[in-house]
Scaffold this active site. Sequence first.
Site, short mmCIF file in Angstrom:
data_model
loop_
_atom_site.label_atom_id
_atom_site.label_comp_id
_atom_site.label_asym_id
_atom_site.label_seq_id
_atom_site.Cartn_x
_atom_site.Cartn_y
_atom_site.Cartn_z
N THR A 68 2.14 1.52 4.73
CA THR A 68 1.93 0.31 3.93
C THR A 68 0.54 0.30 3.31
O THR A 68 -0.46 0.44 4.01
CB THR A 68 2.07 -0.94 4.83
OG1 THR A 68 3.21 -0.77 5.65
CG2 THR A 68 2.23 -2.19 4.00
N GLN A 69 0.49 0.16 1.98
CA GLN A 69 -0.79 0.11 1.30
C GLN A 69 -1.17 -1.33 0.96
O GLN A 69 -2.33 -1.62 0.70
CB GLN A 69 -0.72 0.93 0.00
CG GLN A 69 -0.38 2.38 0.23
CD GLN A 69 -1.54 3.15 0.80
OE1 GLN A 69 -2.61 3.23 0.21
NE2 GLN A 69 -1.34 3.73 1.98
#
Lengths: 293, 270
Positions: free
Chosen positions: B33-34
């Site tokens: 997850t960015q």
Amino acid sequence: MTSIGTGYDLGNSIFSPDGRNFQVEYAAKAVENGGTSIGIRCKDGVVLAVEKIITSKLLKPGANKRIATVDKHMGVVYSGMVPDGRQFIDRARDEARSWRDTFKTPIPTADLASRMGGYLQAYTLYQQVRPFGITAIVGGFDSELELPVDGQVGSGPSCGAGGKDSTKKHGGPFLYMIEPSGLYWGYYGAATGKGRQAAKAELEKLDFSEEGISLEQAVKEAARIIYVAHDDSKDKEFELEMSWISGADGPTKGRHMEVPKELREEAERLAKKAVADDDSDEEEEKEGEKMEE
Amino acid sequence: MDHRPQAWGRPRDDVYGAYDGSYLNHGGPKNATQSPVVTGTSVIALKFKDGVVMAADNLASYGSLARFTDVKRLHTFHNTTILGYGGDVSDMQFLSRLILQIELHQDYELEQLPDIKAQRGQEVMQANNLFTFLKKQMYHCRNHFDPLWNQILIAGFDDERKPFLSSVDLRGTSFSAPSLATGFGAALAQPIMRKYADTEEQAAKLTREEAVEIVKECMKVLFYRDARSLDRYSIAVVTKDGIDLKENEQLEKQSWAFAERIKGYGTQTV
């Protein structure tokens, strides 16, 4: 015992010529020596009770519980070999957990009974293992309400396709008994262990219908039945352990929990009184017979 | 014709040429997850004399879109602890399931410990214990470069049975204070709460009614100034008697008169 010496009783996976698996039958014998356990399914819940025989005065009173919680809404009690029962509970908890992992909802009692029945049956198939020396009674209350799935945060759209039949009733109390062979049936009243014959006779007298006994009455009946089924001449000391499960609007709010101390003590007092009254009635009858002579 | 399952539903190679899967192999490092996707905004909480009050609105935004308007971001653990989640909603769901498993495991262990159960009630794990667990979980995930994109407030009681309030974020950073707020609330609500309870001593003088009133006032300010907020919210009060959770509250007595005086951006020409 006609089976002894024939060689057909030496392992699982060998049928005798008349179609029996002796190892499974011997496992059932192990169950018959265990303390009595019973389960009652009434209109608004389930009660589980066990006669816990005190094998030593050095054991701490109230410790070493025999009834176990499998999921919030489900409990298990068993008669027979305690280590086998512990293993059964571990497995049942794993099943309940894996069901939640997959479906994000509590496991229905029927599905747990099915999975555990399959698990016990597998132990009747192979030469390398022995069957479980227990008969387990599984009680649960499947929620009648529309439950959110685990981790649900919103309620979704208020209109659109639903597919629910609002006239249909969902959930309710359930009771299953699973034998060493893997056989399981659903019951209104189940009994196993030493005093099962006496307990079954008492259970058959109860009214399980919609107008029948309430959960609280069932707790008192369960205590009485355990006391009736207890054989004073064989085992002196025992502890009564009881748990119950009601619906969301009942006293346990859909959870499986120990019967509160006050209620258990009250039930035990009534049970002792009922048993004492019965005994004195019998003595009177005997005396009456003597008088006639 | 290729009948293998992996070819099902694919354009035929002999007609369209071989499938170009190069976009799948970007060759870079693994991407976790960015950034969060569906998010909840501020959670605010304030200690008072005999407990803690916490509130969060019922909105889950998808970027700037107000996507879900009935999302419950205040969760309970047994009947003793409140968890308020800001940030990614899917990570909140993951944590909520994880905590459910802990709750079940607790029940299993308690069955074998009747003395402790009698002494401390149904729940052995208090808010501070759950907080320690969450802190480690969050830090563990960030160390694997796959953080759970939340900031969480935990409210309840500690081992000494005193009101407890702490915060942990996606990096595992944690701290405690008499009042806490996540997200925009840290800038907009925190100063208001500090005005009433800057120190533990001041918080210990607040009554339940006062604390609830302050938190409601803060929710109003947040709705006025936070564009990713909603006027429907949840509010929970934890005391020694348990948790009082209301999940569908409406902001009352709003006044947008102040908006007239705001100048300097938007469509105004003056």
